[in-house]
Write a protein that holds these residues in place. Structure first.
Motif, PDB file in Angstrom:
ATOM      1  N   TYR A 153       0.859  -1.182   0.000  1.00 57.26           N
ATOM      2  CA  TYR A 153       0.000   0.000   0.000  1.00 57.26           C
ATOM      3  C   TYR A 153       0.894   1.229   0.000  1.00 57.26           C
ATOM      4  O   TYR A 153       1.898   1.264   0.695  1.00 57.26           O
ATOM      5  N   LEU A 154       0.510   2.225  -0.773  1.00 62.68           N
ATOM      6  CA  LEU A 154       1.172   3.521  -0.738  1.00 62.68           C
ATOM      7  C   LEU A 154       0.140   4.517  -0.248  1.00 62.68           C
ATOM      8  O   LEU A 154      -0.836   4.799  -0.944  1.00 62.68           O
ATOM      9  N   ASP A 155       0.330   5.017   0.967  1.00 56.62           N
ATOM     10  CA  ASP A 155      -0.628   5.933   1.594  1.00 56.62           C
ATOM     11  C   ASP A 155      -2.050   5.365   1.552  1.00 56.62           C
ATOM     12  O   ASP A 155      -2.986   6.022   1.112  1.00 56.62           O
ATOM     13  N   ALA A 156      -2.213   4.135   1.963  1.00 58.07           N
ATOM     14  CA  ALA A 156      -3.511   3.450   2.094  1.00 58.07           C
ATOM     15  C   ALA A 156      -4.136   3.037   0.758  1.00 58.07           C
ATOM     16  O   ALA A 156      -5.271   2.585   0.733  1.00 58.07           O
ATOM     17  N   TYR A 157      -3.411   3.171  -0.348  1.00 55.44           N
ATOM     18  CA  TYR A 157      -3.914   2.736  -1.650  1.00 55.44           C
ATOM     19  C   TYR A 157      -3.132   1.508  -2.099  1.00 55.44           C
ATOM     20  O   TYR A 157      -1.896   1.545  -2.162  1.00 55.44           O
ATOM     21  N   PRO A 158      -3.801   0.407  -2.443  1.00 52.28           N
ATOM     22  CA  PRO A 158      -3.076  -0.797  -2.861  1.00 52.28           C
ATOM     23  C   PRO A 158      -2.331  -0.575  -4.178  1.00 52.28           C
ATOM     24  O   PRO A 158      -2.859   0.040  -5.102  1.00 52.28           O
ATOM     25  N   VAL A 159      -1.077  -1.050  -4.221  1.00 52.54           N
ATOM     26  CA  VAL A 159      -0.234  -0.913  -5.417  1.00 52.54           C
ATOM     27  C   VAL A 159       0.579  -2.182  -5.607  1.00 52.54           C
ATOM     28  O   VAL A 159       0.795  -2.942  -4.678  1.00 52.54           O
ATOM     29  N   THR A 160       1.036  -2.372  -6.843  1.00 50.90           N
ATOM     30  CA  THR A 160       2.002  -3.428  -7.121  1.00 50.90           C
ATOM     31  C   THR A 160       3.387  -2.803  -6.998  1.00 50.90           C
ATOM     32  O   THR A 160       3.521  -1.583  -6.880  1.00 50.90           O
ATOM     33  N   ILE A 161       4.422  -3.624  -7.056  1.00 49.33           N
ATOM     34  CA  ILE A 161       5.783  -3.092  -6.935  1.00 49.33           C
ATOM     35  C   ILE A 161       6.103  -2.171  -8.118  1.00 49.33           C
ATOM     36  O   ILE A 161       6.788  -1.164  -7.957  1.00 49.33           O
ATOM     37  N   ALA A 162       5.575  -2.474  -9.309  1.00 50.18           N
ATOM     38  CA  ALA A 162       5.803  -1.621 -10.487  1.00 50.18           C
ATOM     39  C   ALA A 162       5.085  -0.277 -10.331  1.00 50.18           C
ATOM     40  O   ALA A 162       5.649   0.777 -10.653  1.00 50.18           O
ATOM     41  N   GLU A 163       3.845  -0.308  -9.830  1.00 47.49           N
ATOM     42  CA  GLU A 163       3.111   0.939  -9.600  1.00 47.49           C
ATOM     43  C   GLU A 163       3.788   1.770  -8.511  1.00 47.49           C
ATOM     44  O   GLU A 163       3.852   2.993  -8.604  1.00 47.49           O
ATOM     45  N   LEU A 164       4.300   1.089  -7.496  1.00 47.91           N
ATOM     46  CA  LEU A 164       5.008   1.776  -6.416  1.00 47.91           C
ATOM     47  C   LEU A 164       6.228   2.507  -6.976  1.00 47.91           C
ATOM     48  O   LEU A 164       6.475   3.665  -6.662  1.00 47.91           O
ATOM     49  N   GLU A 165       6.974   1.830  -7.836  1.00 48.03           N
ATOM     50  CA  GLU A 165       8.153   2.444  -8.443  1.00 48.03           C
ATOM     51  C   GLU A 165       7.766   3.675  -9.261  1.00 48.03           C
ATOM     52  O   GLU A 165       8.397   4.730  -9.148  1.00 48.03           O
ATOM     53  N   THR A 166       6.723   3.564 -10.067  1.00 46.98           N
ATOM     54  CA  THR A 166       6.278   4.680 -10.902  1.00 46.98           C
ATOM     55  C   THR A 166       5.883   5.881 -10.049  1.00 46.98           C
ATOM     56  O   THR A 166       6.298   7.014 -10.308  1.00 46.98           O
ATOM     57  N   ARG A 167       5.073   5.634  -9.010  1.00 44.18           N
ATOM     58  CA  ARG A 167       4.614   6.743  -8.165  1.00 44.18           C
ATOM     59  C   ARG A 167       5.755   7.369  -7.377  1.00 44.18           C
ATOM     60  O   ARG A 167       5.813   8.585  -7.222  1.00 44.18           O
ATOM     61  N   LEU A 168       6.668   6.547  -6.893  1.00 47.07           N
ATOM     62  CA  LEU A 168       7.802   7.104  -6.152  1.00 47.07           C
ATOM     63  C   LEU A 168       8.700   7.937  -7.059  1.00 47.07           C
ATOM     64  O   LEU A 168       9.253   8.950  -6.634  1.00 47.07           O
ATOM     65  N   ARG A 169       8.847   7.517  -8.308  1.00 46.19           N
ATOM     66  CA  ARG A 169       9.621   8.322  -9.268  1.00 46.19           C
ATOM     67  C   ARG A 169       8.949   9.687  -9.473  1.00 46.19           C
ATOM     68  O   ARG A 169       9.626  10.715  -9.570  1.00 46.19           O
ATOM     69  N   GLN A 170       7.618   9.694  -9.547  1.00 41.49           N
ATOM     70  CA  GLN A 170       6.893  10.955  -9.712  1.00 41.49           C
ATOM     71  C   GLN A 170       7.097  11.864  -8.501  1.00 41.49           C
ATOM     72  O   GLN A 170       7.336  13.062  -8.644  1.00 41.49           O
ATOM     73  N   PHE A 171       6.998  11.297  -7.291  1.00 40.23           N
ATOM     74  CA  PHE A 171       7.204  12.087  -6.079  1.00 40.23           C
ATOM     75  C   PHE A 171       8.632  12.627  -6.019  1.00 40.23           C
ATOM     76  O   PHE A 171       8.859  13.756  -5.608  1.00 40.23           O
ATOM     77  N   LYS A 172       9.588  11.798  -6.423  1.00 36.58           N
ATOM     78  CA  LYS A 172      11.000  12.212  -6.386  1.00 36.58           C
ATOM     79  C   LYS A 172      11.256  13.333  -7.396  1.00 36.58           C
ATOM     80  O   LYS A 172      12.080  14.212  -7.146  1.00 36.58           O
ATOM     81  N   ALA A 173      10.557  13.312  -8.522  1.00 42.23           N
ATOM     82  CA  ALA A 173      10.717  14.378  -9.509  1.00 42.23           C
ATOM     83  C   ALA A 173      10.243  15.721  -8.946  1.00 42.23           C
ATOM     84  O   ALA A 173      10.831  16.763  -9.226  1.00 42.23           O
TER      85      ALA A 173
END
Length: 135
Positions: free
Chosen positions: A71-91
């Motif tokens: 889960y990323l902030d209470a939303y279910p994600v896969t490891i690939a989705e987690l990577e994508t979202r974390l890249r967006q936050f890091k940008a």
């Protein structure tokens, strides 16, 4: 005759009771809506010694449930989705903090996979959430 007296005098005060009823109703609805919001995913955290809290504003929480679901902030994600979202936050913010909450019963391999992802994305503001050790 009595009607004429009322029409001439008019009303000199406003009845605020209906306004107060609406205000109280809105207050109750607001309180219920705020307390019913999702506060995160409940997991059984491992115990650790007394450590300072790592949670800061804009902190992203990665939760690993006992069944292995991420889960990323209470939303279910896969490891690939987690990577994508974390890249967006890091940008947006290269130094955003991340906390990892792993259930005490999950396989260590799942936590290591998330930690490897953090290293790959060069996320350095990271912490593991534990419960205080009760003596």
């Amino acid at each position: 005759m009595r009607r004429d007296l009322y029409e001439m005098k008019g009303f000199d005060e406003i009845n605020v009771t209906p306004l107060l009823d609406v205000a109280w109703t809105l207050l109750v609805v607001f309180i219920i809506a705020v307390t019913a919001s999702v506060q995160g995913i409940k997991v059984n955290l491992p115990k650790a010694s007394n450590t300072p809290s790592l949670v800061k504003p804009k902190t992203k929480a990665i939760t690993i449930h006992a069944n292995g679901q991420l889960y990323l902030d209470a939303y279910p994600v896969t490891i690939a989705e987690l990577e994508t979202r974390l890249r967006q936050f890091k940008a947006v913010d290269p130094d955003f903090p991340v906390v990892i909450k792993g259930d005490a019963k999950i396989y260590y391999e799942r936590v290591v996979a998330v930690l490897d992802l953090m290293q790959e994305l060069e996320i350095t503001q990271m912490g593991l959430v534990t419960q205080k050790l009760v003596k």
